[in-house]
Design a protein around this motif. Structure first.
Motif, short mmCIF file in Angstrom:
data_model
loop_
_atom_site.label_atom_id
_atom_site.label_comp_id
_atom_site.label_asym_id
_atom_site.label_seq_id
_atom_site.Cartn_x
_atom_site.Cartn_y
_atom_site.Cartn_z
N ARG A 129 -109.37 43.92 97.93
CA ARG A 129 -108.19 44.77 97.83
C ARG A 129 -108.10 45.75 98.99
O ARG A 129 -107.24 46.63 99.02
CB ARG A 129 -108.22 45.53 96.52
N GLY A 130 -109.02 45.61 99.94
CA GLY A 130 -108.93 46.42 101.15
C GLY A 130 -109.69 47.73 101.08
O GLY A 130 -109.58 48.56 101.98
N GLU A 131 -110.47 47.93 100.02
CA GLU A 131 -111.23 49.17 99.93
C GLU A 131 -112.57 49.04 100.64
O GLU A 131 -113.14 47.96 100.67
CB GLU A 131 -111.45 49.55 98.45
N LYS A 132 -113.02 50.15 101.20
CA LYS A 132 -114.33 50.16 101.86
C LYS A 132 -115.38 50.49 100.81
O LYS A 132 -115.44 51.62 100.35
CB LYS A 132 -114.36 51.21 102.96
N LYS A 153 -101.72 36.93 97.24
CA LYS A 153 -102.62 36.44 98.28
C LYS A 153 -103.46 35.28 97.73
O LYS A 153 -103.92 35.33 96.59
CB LYS A 153 -103.54 37.58 98.69
N GLN A 172 -113.16 44.74 95.01
CA GLN A 172 -112.57 45.92 95.64
C GLN A 172 -112.38 45.73 97.15
O GLN A 172 -111.39 46.16 97.71
CB GLN A 172 -113.46 47.14 95.39
N ARG A 173 -113.35 45.06 97.76
CA ARG A 173 -113.20 44.79 99.21
C ARG A 173 -112.02 43.88 99.47
O ARG A 173 -111.31 44.05 100.46
CB ARG A 173 -114.48 44.17 99.78
N TRP A 185 -102.91 37.61 92.86
CA TRP A 185 -103.99 36.87 93.48
C TRP A 185 -104.04 35.45 92.96
O TRP A 185 -103.95 35.24 91.74
CB TRP A 185 -105.35 37.54 93.20
N ARG A 227 -114.99 34.61 105.43
CA ARG A 227 -115.89 35.70 105.05
C ARG A 227 -117.07 35.13 104.29
O ARG A 227 -116.92 34.14 103.58
CB ARG A 227 -115.19 36.72 104.14
#
Ligand SMILES: Nc1ncnc2c1ncn2[C@@H]1O[C@H](COP(=O)(O)OP(=O)(O)OP(=O)(O)O)[C@@H](O)[C@H]1O
Ligand SMILES: [Mg+2]
Lengths: 267, 89
Positions: free
Chosen positions: A239-242, A4, A236-237, A116, A169
């Motif tokens: 990478r899609g983590e909340k 990405k 971490q966000r 990445w 973002r």
């Protein structure tokens, strides 16, 4: 899965793009992901010194694009993190040496080998910004809680939307919780409401950023730094983590309403 | 959490409050490339056009910019005058 491409950009200069790029790259690489940071600020090379890699440069981005070296030769491996690489900017050329399509071509190649690709954009709305944004999958706009930085961030967010690279973002850097608490600094809620985009992270003002940069060691490698923790959370966000937003509240919280505001898209 | 009302009452003296209010206006005008002057001209032209067709209370006409996310909208509130025919018929 192809890697990405993230572009870190801003309207105003000096808000923390290069710092964010080095730290997000280091945070992702220390989780074992393969990362390349590209310094797209041609003529104003900086990411190499922030990462402590200035003595290892042989070839740069323009050498690579103009075919004077192979991709492998332009990739500088980090000293501490074996999964982290840098492609440095050329120091003696200007932005016109690279085109948006050059960047797209290069990033398409890098996507095959890296998880990445993180691009450090120059400030502003000129050619350098267009180069940095062309190959991106996600743009992070860095701002400070300060009127000029917020205004310029709004310009950049508009341009990112116009280039169909949105939604961008928001990364709010250099927050001073004590000043926010006294009502003397725009709060994260204020900035989110004004810019009306989704938040990716809040980074406090932290002296460790400067001392880390002095040594060429990103602050995420410093377990005690609050800014370091904030950048690890952003990684971490990505990478899609909340991950809940840091309550920057050692000295009193101010993030009460924040979660609600983020959910409703900044309104 | 005490002192909420206090904070509320003198909030507008704080620099962060002023920064936010100023930025709100600046960003609207940056985004749509419109200033209070154009807005005023627009209002007068709209009043002119509409009152050619129907009686309006031109002193109460309001034209405002509102924001929905990053989308700006122009909202016009144009009070109509009651028809005169009713009284005479
Ligand atoms: N959270 C922070 N706390 C303290 N200092 C910071 C923080 N973030 C960045 N800085 C400092 O701010 C300065 C500018 O940061 P940086 O070089 O990352 O900005 P930039 O947006 O890349 O600038 P340019 O537009 O010139 O490329 C540096 O001295 C950096 O150490
Ligand atoms: Mg920079």
């Amino acid at each position: 899965m192809p890697g990405k491409v993230i572009t870190i950009t801003s309207g105003k200069g000096g808000v923390g793009k290069t710092t964010a790029c080095a730290n997000l790259g280091a945070a992702l690489a220390s989780d074992g992901l393969k990362v390349v940071c590209i310094d797209a600020d041609i003529g104003l090379r900086n990411l190499d010194v922030v990462l402590g890699l200035e003595n290892r440069i042989v070839y740069d981005l323009v050498d690579l694009i103009e075919g004077r070296c192979r991709t492998r030769q332009a990739l500088i491996r980090d000293k501490r993190l074996p999964e982290l690489y840098l492609i440095p900017a050329a120091q003696t050329r200007d932005k016109s040496a690279v085109s948006p399509s050059d960047m797209i071509k290069l990033c398409d190649e890098l996507r095959g080998e890296f998880d990445w690709v993180i691009i450090d954009s120059p400030a502003g709305i000129e050619r350098g910004f267009r180069n940095a944004i062309a190959p991106t999958d996600m743009a992070l706009v860095v701002t400070n809680p300060e009127v000029a930085a917020v205004r310029d961030a709004d310009r950049i967010i508009g341009l990112i939307e116009a280039e169909e690279k949105g939604p961008a973002r928001l990364l709010i850097n250099r927050i001073k919780p004590n000043m926010v608490k006294r009502g003397e600094m725009l709060s994260p809620e204020d900035v989110i409401e004004l810019l009306a985009i989704e938040l990716i992270g809040l980074v406090p003002e932290d002296e460790n950023v400067l001392t880390g940069t002095n040594r060429g060691a990103p602050v995420v490698l410093n377990g005690k730094s609050r800014a370091g923790q904030a950048f690890r959370n952003i990684a971490q966000r990505l990478r899609g983590e909340k991950v809940p937003f840091l309550a920057l509240d050692e000295n009193g919280g101010f993030l009460g309403k924040l979660t609600r505001m983020i959910r409703t898209g900044g309104r | 959490m005490g002192g909420f009302l206090d904070r509320l009452l003198n909030r507008d003296s704080k620099s962060a409050y002023q920064a936010k209010e100023r930025m709100r206006m600046v960003l609207i005008h940056d985004r749509v490339n419109m200033n209070t002057n154009t807005l005023e001209n627009l209002k007068n032209e709209i009043i002119g056009v509409i009152s050619r067709h129907v009686d309006i209370d031109s002193d109460s006409v309001r034209i405002e910019m509102t924001q929905e996310g990053r989308q700006q909208r122009l909202i016009a509130d144009i009070p109509l005058k009651p028809s005169r025919r009713r009284g005479s018929g």
